[in-house]
Design a protein around this motif. Structure first.
Motif: not given
Length: 185
Positions: A93-122
């Motif tokens: 579908h052309s409509q993109m799901p929105k984080l926090g509205e349509d779905y939720a993700v629980t991240l672990n966060g241990s040794n992971w960070y989000v870069g300015s490019d949107g990638f999650h880096y280990y």
């Protein structure tokens, strides 16, 4: 002595000199050819190429997603999330799901960070056959999508060799710290 005798003596000397030069020339050429044609025993090259590869790993419960280094060398890992509404026939579908509205993700966060490019880096280098800590614990749909469509949450992982450090720094735009951990610039 007659003139004829002297010519014979000179001719003999000339013949002897020419013969000696010919013998020396043949010896030098023969030795050179033998040297140039000498063969050595073959040397086997023990070079074994390595490869970089990774695989997303789930525990089967819809959570605890991590990434395994399936390559042959230490590597850094990064992931991106591809989230869409998808129909049973695979139509997106052309409509993109929105984080926090349509779905939720629980991240672990241990040794992971989000870069300015949107990638999650280990942040740490991962050894061959080793796995990162989980990046995702759960993904939940918060509301129904467009009619006939369900939430599709896909994780795409990429890996890059950890040595030399300048490889990951130039390709991913991160900094390799003295501890070996990578951080955003």
């Amino acid at each position: 002595m007659s003139e004829n005798s002297e010519k014979i003596k000179i001719s003999r000397k000339l013949i002897i000199v020419i013969a000696l030069v010919a013998v020396i020339a043949v010896s030098v050429v023969g030795t050179s050819m033998a040297y140039l044609m000498a063969q050595t025993s073959p040397l086997d090259n023990s070079f074994k190429p390595v490869y970089v590869n990774c695989q997303v790993v789930e525990d089967g419960t819809g959570g605890n997603v991590s990434v395994k280094n399936t390559g042959g060398i230490n590597a850094y890992i990064r992931v991106t999330f591809i989230v869409n509404w998808v129909a049973a026939d695979g139509t997106v579908h052309s409509q993109m799901p929105k984080l926090g509205e349509d779905y939720a993700v629980t991240l672990n966060g241990s040794n992971w960070y989000v870069g300015s490019d949107g990638f999650h880096y280990y942040a740490l280098s991962v050894a061959p056959d080793a796995t990162t800590t989980p990046i995702i614990q759960t993904v939940k749909t918060l509301k129904d999508g467009p009619e006939g469509h369900k939430l599709s949450f896909h994780i795409s992982a990429t890996a890059i060799q950890s040595e030399p450090a300048r490889a990951v720094e130039s390709v991913w735009g991160v900094t390799v710290m003295s501890t070996g951990a990578i951080m955003p610039k």
